[in-house]
Design a protein around this motif. Structure first.
Motif, PDB file in Angstrom:
ATOM      1  N   GLU A   1     -13.873  12.637 -83.016  1.00 35.40           N
ATOM      2  CA  GLU A   1     -14.007  13.906 -83.730  1.00 35.40           C
ATOM      3  C   GLU A   1     -12.639  14.193 -84.355  1.00 35.40           C
ATOM      4  O   GLU A   1     -11.665  14.464 -83.648  1.00 35.40           O
ATOM      5  N   LEU A   2     -12.564  14.146 -85.686  1.00 36.53           N
ATOM      6  CA  LEU A   2     -11.269  14.133 -86.360  1.00 36.53           C
ATOM      7  C   LEU A   2     -11.044  15.373 -87.217  1.00 36.53           C
ATOM      8  O   LEU A   2     -11.804  15.639 -88.145  1.00 36.53           O
ATOM      9  N   GLY A   3      -9.999  16.093 -86.902  1.00 32.06           N
ATOM     10  CA  GLY A   3      -9.633  17.269 -87.680  1.00 32.06           C
ATOM     11  C   GLY A   3      -8.261  17.747 -87.271  1.00 32.06           C
ATOM     12  O   GLY A   3      -7.777  17.437 -86.173  1.00 32.06           O
TER      13      GLY A   3
ATOM     14  N   ARG B   1     -15.951  10.849 -87.109  1.00 32.94           N
ATOM     15  CA  ARG B   1     -16.531  12.111 -87.556  1.00 32.94           C
ATOM     16  C   ARG B   1     -15.450  12.935 -88.258  1.00 32.94           C
ATOM     17  O   ARG B   1     -14.796  13.786 -87.652  1.00 32.94           O
ATOM     18  N   ASN B   2     -15.314  12.664 -89.535  1.00 26.81           N
ATOM     19  CA  ASN B   2     -14.214  13.221 -90.320  1.00 26.81           C
ATOM     20  C   ASN B   2     -14.406  14.694 -90.637  1.00 26.81           C
ATOM     21  O   ASN B   2     -15.456  15.098 -91.156  1.00 26.81           O
ATOM     22  N   GLY B   3     -13.377  15.480 -90.371  1.00 27.20           N
ATOM     23  CA  GLY B   3     -13.385  16.884 -90.741  1.00 27.20           C
ATOM     24  C   GLY B   3     -13.363  17.069 -92.250  1.00 27.20           C
ATOM     25  O   GLY B   3     -13.142  16.127 -93.016  1.00 27.20           O
ATOM     26  N   TRP B   4     -13.602  18.297 -92.663  1.00 25.87           N
ATOM     27  CA  TRP B   4     -13.580  18.654 -94.098  1.00 25.87           C
ATOM     28  C   TRP B   4     -12.266  18.213 -94.722  1.00 25.87           C
ATOM     29  O   TRP B   4     -11.194  18.439 -94.176  1.00 25.87           O
ATOM     30  N   TYR B   5     -12.335  17.578 -95.889  1.00 22.24           N
ATOM     31  CA  TYR B   5     -11.105  17.221 -96.590  1.00 22.24           C
ATOM     32  C   TYR B   5     -10.352  18.496 -96.992  1.00 22.24           C
ATOM     33  O   TYR B   5     -10.933  19.408 -97.595  1.00 22.24           O
TER      34      TYR B   5
ATOM     35  N   LEU C   1      -6.992  10.897 -92.589  1.00 21.29           N
ATOM     36  CA  LEU C   1      -8.242  10.302 -92.119  1.00 21.29           C
ATOM     37  C   LEU C   1      -8.271   8.804 -92.398  1.00 21.29           C
ATOM     38  O   LEU C   1      -8.836   8.032 -91.611  1.00 21.29           O
ATOM     39  N   ALA C   2      -7.650   8.384 -93.484  1.00 25.37           N
ATOM     40  CA  ALA C   2      -7.567   6.952 -93.784  1.00 25.37           C
ATOM     41  C   ALA C   2      -6.702   6.236 -92.757  1.00 25.37           C
ATOM     42  O   ALA C   2      -7.028   5.131 -92.307  1.00 25.37           O
ATOM     43  N   GLN C   3      -5.595   6.858 -92.371  1.00 31.80           N
ATOM     44  CA  GLN C   3      -4.750   6.267 -91.336  1.00 31.80           C
ATOM     45  C   GLN C   3      -5.496   6.156 -90.015  1.00 31.80           C
ATOM     46  O   GLN C   3      -5.358   5.163 -89.287  1.00 31.80           O
ATOM     47  N   ALA C   4      -6.310   7.164 -89.701  1.00 24.88           N
ATOM     48  CA  ALA C   4      -7.099   7.119 -88.473  1.00 24.88           C
ATOM     49  C   ALA C   4      -8.110   5.985 -88.519  1.00 24.88           C
ATOM     50  O   ALA C   4      -8.318   5.271 -87.523  1.00 24.88           O
ATOM     51  N   ALA C   5      -8.752   5.808 -89.665  1.00 25.22           N
ATOM     52  CA  ALA C   5      -9.721   4.727 -89.809  1.00 25.22           C
ATOM     53  C   ALA C   5      -9.052   3.374 -89.622  1.00 25.22           C
ATOM     54  O   ALA C   5      -9.596   2.481 -88.941  1.00 25.22           O
ATOM     55  N   ALA C   6      -7.887   3.213 -90.203  1.00 17.66           N
ATOM     56  CA  ALA C   6      -7.160   1.952 -90.063  1.00 17.66           C
ATOM     57  C   ALA C   6      -6.812   1.693 -88.598  1.00 17.66           C
ATOM     58  O   ALA C   6      -6.923   0.564 -88.105  1.00 17.66           O
ATOM     59  N   ALA C   7      -6.407   2.743 -87.897  1.00 18.77           N
ATOM     60  CA  ALA C   7      -6.054   2.595 -86.485  1.00 18.77           C
ATOM     61  C   ALA C   7      -7.254   2.143 -85.661  1.00 18.77           C
ATOM     62  O   ALA C   7      -7.135   1.272 -84.783  1.00 18.77           O
ATOM     63  N   VAL C   8      -8.416   2.705 -85.927  1.00 17.51           N
ATOM     64  CA  VAL C   8      -9.619   2.324 -85.193  1.00 17.51           C
ATOM     65  C   VAL C   8     -10.007   0.886 -85.507  1.00 17.51           C
ATOM     66  O   VAL C   8     -10.371   0.111 -84.615  1.00 17.51           O
ATOM     67  N   LEU C   9      -9.932   0.504 -86.766  1.00 17.98           N
ATOM     68  CA  LEU C   9     -10.291  -0.858 -87.152  1.00 17.98           C
ATOM     69  C   LEU C   9      -9.380  -1.897 -86.499  1.00 17.98           C
ATOM     70  O   LEU C   9      -9.809  -3.027 -86.225  1.00 17.98           O
ATOM     71  N   LEU C  10      -8.149  -1.520 -86.240  1.00 20.96           N
ATOM     72  CA  LEU C  10      -7.187  -2.482 -85.688  1.00 20.96           C
ATOM     73  C   LEU C  10      -7.114  -2.444 -84.164  1.00 20.96           C
ATOM     74  O   LEU C  10      -6.517  -3.340 -83.558  1.00 20.96           O
TER      75      LEU C  10
ATOM     76  N   THR D   1     -17.982   6.618 -91.385  1.00 22.65           N
ATOM     77  CA  THR D   1     -17.422   7.948 -91.606  1.00 22.65           C
ATOM     78  C   THR D   1     -18.539   8.982 -91.588  1.00 22.65           C
ATOM     79  O   THR D   1     -19.306   9.106 -92.534  1.00 22.65           O
ATOM     80  N   SER D   2     -18.596   9.742 -90.509  1.00 25.12           N
ATOM     81  CA  SER D   2     -19.656  10.710 -90.291  1.00 25.12           C
ATOM     82  C   SER D   2     -19.130  12.128 -90.468  1.00 25.12           C
ATOM     83  O   SER D   2     -18.152  12.352 -91.189  1.00 25.12           O
ATOM     84  N   ILE D   3     -19.749  13.087 -89.812  1.00 28.57           N
ATOM     85  CA  ILE D   3     -19.419  14.498 -89.939  1.00 28.57           C
ATOM     86  C   ILE D   3     -19.153  15.078 -88.565  1.00 28.57           C
ATOM     87  O   ILE D   3     -19.728  14.614 -87.576  1.00 28.57           O
ATOM     88  N   PRO D   4     -18.278  16.080 -88.445  1.00 27.79           N
ATOM     89  CA  PRO D   4     -17.980  16.638 -87.119  1.00 27.79           C
ATOM     90  C   PRO D   4     -19.220  17.173 -86.408  1.00 27.79           C
ATOM     91  O   PRO D   4     -20.147  17.691 -87.030  1.00 27.79           O
TER      92      PRO D   4
END
Length: 291
Positions: A195-197, A138-142, A176-185, A104-107
């Protein structure tokens, strides 16, 4: 396939574990790692493997990665020391011969000049040089960075910052958690950069949404970076972190937290939660608490 989620006692890590379960990953194939496994008791009851994992304890990292095929490295929350911690995690992943390590990085980590980005840039560089198959989230600002301050906005009648008219692409932790799960699977994720936002907004938009959701007028007060840092210190934020937050707002003014494209929506299979939706939900929760 066994999937490890580090930092599972934190908010994002816990949501990633829950997202994997929602996607019908067998509980026994999920490893939830955290410094205090007792906090993961509910997950253990569901059959999730719970392992002690401390970024500052290389031995615990090696044990946590045993038998793991894919893993999510949720970035540490201590600017500075976390780079060394991340390097230890990467080494443990390499020793375990993992097939994918997502981080989990930064944009816009390639180009941003924000002080907060330095640790992420160092970690991304280490991943590229490690030989470990990796993916960058690269997770956008929460959006919670703002919605959790709702009470303060209402008390002062203002949102304070030094972002000017800069636009940023925020997202909820849940999205963002759902996106992470999708990438892992997913397959074929090695070397991918996401780049996630969500839908872009300004802090003026934030103030407007708070006003609409609560019925109380709230305005955005733009300050010089040094003045905003001083205000944060006065509110109890440690000086070192206050300077980082104010610098991040200046990064927003430069467009460094603006995400192009719709990678988040694509990964989660629906539109990302908007700022307005998040503010309305927070306002509703606050009203319920006060009732």
């Amino acid at each position: 396939m066994t999937i490890l989620v580090t930092g599972a006692t934190g908010q994002l890590g816990r949501l990633v574990v829950e997202a994997l379960l929602e996607r019908n990953v067998p509980a026994e194939q999920i490893v939830a790692g955290g410094r205090n496994p007792a906090k993961l008791a509910e997950l253990a009851q569901l059959g999730v493997q719970v392992r002690s994992l401390d970024y500052s304890d290389p031995a615990s990292l090696r044990e946590a990665f045993a038998g793991v095929e894919k893993a999510l490295l949720v970035s540490g929350n201590e600017p500075g020391p976390r780079v060394a911690q991340h390097l230890d995690v990467i080494e443990a992943a390499k020793d375990a011969d993992v097939k994918l390590l997502a981080y989990t990085s930064i944009p816009n980590a390639d180009t941003t000049t924000m002080a907060l980005a330095a640790d992420h840039q160092d970690t991304e560089r280490a991943l590229r040089n490690s030989g470990v198959p990796f993916a960058l989230l690269r997770n956008g600002w929460y959006l919670e960075n703002y919605t959790e301050q709702l009470t303060g906005y209402l008390q002062h009648g203002s949102v304070f910052g030094s972002a000017g008219e800069g636009r940023l692409s925020g997202a909820t932790r849940a999205d963002l958690a759902q996106a992470a799960a999708a990438v892992l699977l997913a397959d074929d994720q090695e070397g991918t950069v996401h780049e996630l936002g969500g839908e872009p907004f300004t802090l003026v938009d934030l103030a407007r949404e708070v006003s609409t959701a609560t019925g109380q007028e709230v305005t955005y007060q733009d300050l010089a970076e040094a003045d905003f840092a001083h205000l944060l210190v006065g509110a109890g934020v440690p000086e070192f972190f206050a300077k980082i937050l104010a610098d991040s707002d200046s990064g927003i003014a430069r467009g460094e937290l603006l995400v192009e494209g719709n990678a988040l929506a694509t990964l989660i299979g629906r539109p990302a939660t908007t700022l307005g939706e998040a503010v309305r939900a927070a306002a509703g929760a606050l009203a319920t608490q006060e009732a």
